[in-house]
Design a protein around this motif. Structure first.
Motif, PDB file in Angstrom:
ATOM      1  N   THR A  20       2.093  -5.219  -5.471  1.00 27.99           N
ATOM      2  CA  THR A  20       2.207  -5.965  -4.205  1.00 27.99           C
ATOM      3  C   THR A  20       0.832  -6.244  -3.613  1.00 27.99           C
ATOM      4  O   THR A  20       0.533  -7.366  -3.159  1.00 27.99           O
ATOM      5  CB  THR A  20       3.074  -5.170  -3.214  1.00 27.99           C
ATOM      6  OG1 THR A  20       4.369  -4.950  -3.783  1.00 27.99           O
ATOM      7  CG2 THR A  20       3.215  -5.927  -1.899  1.00 27.99           C
ATOM      8  N   ILE A  21      -0.014  -5.210  -3.616  1.00 27.67           N
ATOM      9  CA  ILE A  21      -1.355  -5.359  -3.023  1.00 27.67           C
ATOM     10  C   ILE A  21      -2.182  -6.366  -3.818  1.00 27.67           C
ATOM     11  O   ILE A  21      -2.935  -7.176  -3.246  1.00 27.67           O
ATOM     12  CB  ILE A  21      -2.043  -3.977  -2.977  1.00 27.67           C
ATOM     13  CG1 ILE A  21      -1.334  -3.085  -1.956  1.00 27.67           C
ATOM     14  CG2 ILE A  21      -3.523  -4.107  -2.647  1.00 27.67           C
ATOM     15  CD1 ILE A  21      -1.755  -1.644  -2.004  1.00 27.67           C
ATOM     16  N   TYR A  22      -2.040  -6.332  -5.133  1.00 27.87           N
ATOM     17  CA  TYR A  22      -2.795  -7.281  -5.965  1.00 27.87           C
ATOM     18  C   TYR A  22      -2.359  -8.710  -5.682  1.00 27.87           C
ATOM     19  O   TYR A  22      -3.201  -9.636  -5.603  1.00 27.87           O
ATOM     20  CB  TYR A  22      -2.607  -6.931  -7.439  1.00 27.87           C
ATOM     21  CG  TYR A  22      -3.294  -7.878  -8.388  1.00 27.87           C
ATOM     22  CD1 TYR A  22      -4.657  -8.147  -8.277  1.00 27.87           C
ATOM     23  CD2 TYR A  22      -2.577  -8.521  -9.400  1.00 27.87           C
ATOM     24  CE1 TYR A  22      -5.295  -9.031  -9.143  1.00 27.87           C
ATOM     25  CE2 TYR A  22      -3.214  -9.411 -10.272  1.00 27.87           C
ATOM     26  CZ  TYR A  22      -4.562  -9.656 -10.141  1.00 27.87           C
ATOM     27  OH  TYR A  22      -5.192 -10.533 -10.989  1.00 27.87           O
ATOM     28  N   LYS A  23      -1.068  -8.913  -5.514  1.00 34.92           N
ATOM     29  CA  LYS A  23      -0.581 -10.263  -5.220  1.00 34.92           C
ATOM     30  C   LYS A  23      -1.061 -10.722  -3.847  1.00 34.92           C
ATOM     31  O   LYS A  23      -1.428 -11.886  -3.644  1.00 34.92           O
ATOM     32  CB  LYS A  23       0.943 -10.283  -5.280  1.00 34.92           C
ATOM     33  CG  LYS A  23       1.483 -10.154  -6.699  1.00 34.92           C
ATOM     34  CD  LYS A  23       2.999 -10.113  -6.711  1.00 34.92           C
ATOM     35  CE  LYS A  23       3.507  -9.985  -8.156  1.00 34.92           C
ATOM     36  NZ  LYS A  23       4.983  -9.890  -8.214  1.00 34.92           N
ATOM     37  N   ILE A  24      -1.075  -9.798  -2.869  1.00 35.90           N
ATOM     38  CA  ILE A  24      -1.587 -10.149  -1.542  1.00 35.90           C
ATOM     39  C   ILE A  24      -3.071 -10.504  -1.621  1.00 35.90           C
ATOM     40  O   ILE A  24      -3.556 -11.464  -1.003  1.00 35.90           O
ATOM     41  CB  ILE A  24      -1.355  -8.987  -0.552  1.00 35.90           C
ATOM     42  CG1 ILE A  24       0.151  -8.804  -0.294  1.00 35.90           C
ATOM     43  CG2 ILE A  24      -2.101  -9.219   0.750  1.00 35.90           C
ATOM     44  CD1 ILE A  24       0.480  -7.598   0.549  1.00 35.90           C
ATOM     45  N   ALA A  25      -3.799  -9.681  -2.416  1.00 35.65           N
ATOM     46  CA  ALA A  25      -5.236  -9.937  -2.564  1.00 35.65           C
ATOM     47  C   ALA A  25      -5.484 -11.295  -3.213  1.00 35.65           C
ATOM     48  O   ALA A  25      -6.443 -12.010  -2.842  1.00 35.65           O
ATOM     49  CB  ALA A  25      -5.879  -8.826  -3.396  1.00 35.65           C
ATOM     50  N   GLN A  26      -4.653 -11.682  -4.181  1.00 36.08           N
ATOM     51  CA  GLN A  26      -4.805 -12.995  -4.805  1.00 36.08           C
ATOM     52  C   GLN A  26      -4.625 -14.110  -3.774  1.00 36.08           C
ATOM     53  O   GLN A  26      -5.373 -15.101  -3.760  1.00 36.08           O
ATOM     54  CB  GLN A  26      -3.790 -13.154  -5.939  1.00 36.08           C
ATOM     55  CG  GLN A  26      -4.136 -12.389  -7.206  1.00 36.08           C
ATOM     56  CD  GLN A  26      -3.074 -12.554  -8.274  1.00 36.08           C
ATOM     57  OE1 GLN A  26      -1.876 -12.521  -7.994  1.00 36.08           O
ATOM     58  NE2 GLN A  26      -3.514 -12.732  -9.521  1.00 36.08           N
TER      59      GLN A  26
END
Length: 497
Positions: free
Chosen positions: A217-223
């Motif tokens: 989830t955090i990686y997708k938000i960061a993207q």
């Protein structure tokens, strides 16, 4: 396309069939720590070995007891055929070698009893013998009967092993009982370790799954943030690295879970068709172990103390035996009975005559070049070494009991600290994660909070492990249940059935 869809449908059906079959064959069993401990004591290989060790000690004790019970034996020679050349006295007073052929039959029934107090042996016997002279003129059969005979054999000034066995063997049997109880507590300790090994891996897997989902989830938000230019590429790469690490940790956690589950399953005697789901309980009994009481119980119950007593007693026995063997020996053999002989069985039992025999044998060492004295001195030296070793072992044992009790009494506070730290770390991570979602903190702060959360959870599980491991260690030393304030008991008759 239709053919591809049909092939895909067949593959899906086959997978569902096999997965459903595997699920049907696998049983899931939820177990708490007390249940795992009880299963380990009842059906593990270690408990089977402990039971058979006790059974062996039991039969050894029974063999010792049998030495003080009357034994009945039947001796028989049926038949004894002897053809030989013998010297025979002739009527004119000369000797002549003649051929003789005899057939004899013998039977005897005896009752023997060891006399432990004196070290002697008493026996009662009845005998009957028949001899047939073959190829001879006239009467060829004769009988010899001993309806009753009493014999007593008594060593004089000799070592009496029965006297020492009466001291040592009951102590050895009591040690075997205590050893069995202590081994059960050792099995409980092993069960605690294996339980928390799997529980820790089970929790690690749950955390790895949660961390992986959060990292995704955090990686997708960061993207998304990177695409709109609110974060730098460095932070995006950091979140991507965390996501990859979370995936690697998840795979490792799954493998560790399977390994620890297989070890516990094997220990409890289950095969691969049994899937164990462990249930962690937060309920911890609140009590302290009194050090003085624990020392008294350990000195009275622990099999090590019985072993030390046996070691000292065995050394005393060796000294007594060496002392007795260093002086002259004498044996008293006294017999009394009734006997008769005759040409027929009836005559052999008519008007029996009494017979007596008294014999005293002496064995006096004149010159043995100091061998007997040397054995005696060696035995004395070994006794002194055993005494010193026993004293030192007793001191070390008391110190060990003290340390184990103090270590256990500290676990309440350590566990309370671990519980608070786990709750704080969990709350801190949730707060940090929420602040990260709204852009208040960076990914480094989030990773630190995640690491501390996982460490706190593992520390809590390890604190539980230490608590129960220390508790069963104290139980093993004292053979006492301090939680319920009762001595550890076992129905030993059930073990033999």
């Amino acid at each position: 396309m239709d053919i591809n869809k049909r092939i895909f449908s067949v593959i899906v059906c086959v997978n569902l069939l096999f997965n459903g079959t595997a699920f049907a064959q696998t049983m899931v069993k939820s177990l708490s720590l007390p249940q795992v401990i009880q299963l380990a004591k009842d059906q593990s290989l270690d408990s089977y070995v402990a039971r058979n060790k006790y059974i062996g000690s039991y039969w050894q004790y029974r063999t010792y007891k049998a030495d003080y019970l009357p034994s009945i034996s039947l001796d028989a020679t049926l038949p004894d055929l002897n053809r030989s050349i013998v010297r025979q006295l002739q009527d004119d007073g000369t000797d002549k070698f003649v051929s003789q052929k005899t057939l004899s039959n013998y039977g005897g029934l005896s009752i023997s009893q060891n006399v432990g107090f004196t070290g002697g042996a008493l026996s009662v016997k009845s005998e009957l013998e028949r001899v047939d002279l073959l190829d001879m003129e006239g009467e060829s059969s004769s009988y010899r009967a001993i309806p009753l005979s009493l014999t007593y054999v008594q060593p004089l000034f000799a070592f009496n092993p029965y006297r020492w066995d009466r001291k040592i063997e009951p102590l050895k049997f009591e040690e075997a009982k205590k050893n069995y109880l202590a081994e059960l507590e050792g099995i409980a300790q092993k069960a605690v370790d294996l339980f928390y090994d799997q529980m820790l891996d089970q929790i690690n897997l749950r955390m790895a799954e949660t961390n992986y989902a959060n990292a995704d989830t955090i990686y997708k938000i960061a993207q998304g943030r990177y695409n709109i230019g609110t974060i730098a590429q460095n932070e995006l790469l950091q979140t991507e690295l965390s996501f990859l690490n979370a995936g690697s940790s998840l795979n490792e956690a799954r493998l560790n879970q399977e390994v620890s589950r297989a070890r516990l399953r094997s220990f409890l005697g289950y095969n691969e068709k049994m899937d164990l789901n462990l249930v962690l309980s937060d309920e911890i009994p609140q009590f302290e172990v009194d050090v003085v009481k624990a020392k008294e119980l350990a000195l009275a119950n622990n099999p090590l103390m019985f072993g030390l007593k046996l070691e000292e007693m065995q050394a005393e026995r060796q000294v007594a035996q060496a002392r007795a063997e260093n002086r002259f020996r004498a044996d008293l053999n006294a017999s009394f009975g009734l006997n008769q002989s005759g040409a027929s069985l009836k005559k052999a039992y008519q008007s029996p005559e009494d017979w007596e025999r008294l014999r005293v044998g002496l064995s006096i060492p004149i010159l043995d070049w100091g061998k007997g004295k040397g054995k005696y001195r060696i035995a004395q030296s070994n006794r002194e070494v055993a005494r010193l070793s026993v004293r030192q072992s007793a001191v070390d044992f008391e110190q060990n009991v003290y340390l184990q009790v103090m270590r256990f009494n500290m676990q309440d506070e350590q566990l309370s600290i671990a519980i608070k730290a786990d709750a704080i770390a969990q709350s801190r991570y949730e707060v940090t994660k929420s602040r990260y979602f709204i852009g208040k903190v960076g990914v480094l702060d989030l990773n630190v909070a995640l690491t501390e959360k996982d460490q706190a959870k593992r520390a809590y599980v390890e604190a539980l492990r230490r608590y129960w491991s220390c508790y069963y260690s104290v139980r093993k030393l004292t053979l006492f249940d301090f939680q319920n304030q009762v001595s550890l008991q076992q129905n030993f008759d059930d073990i033999l059935n």
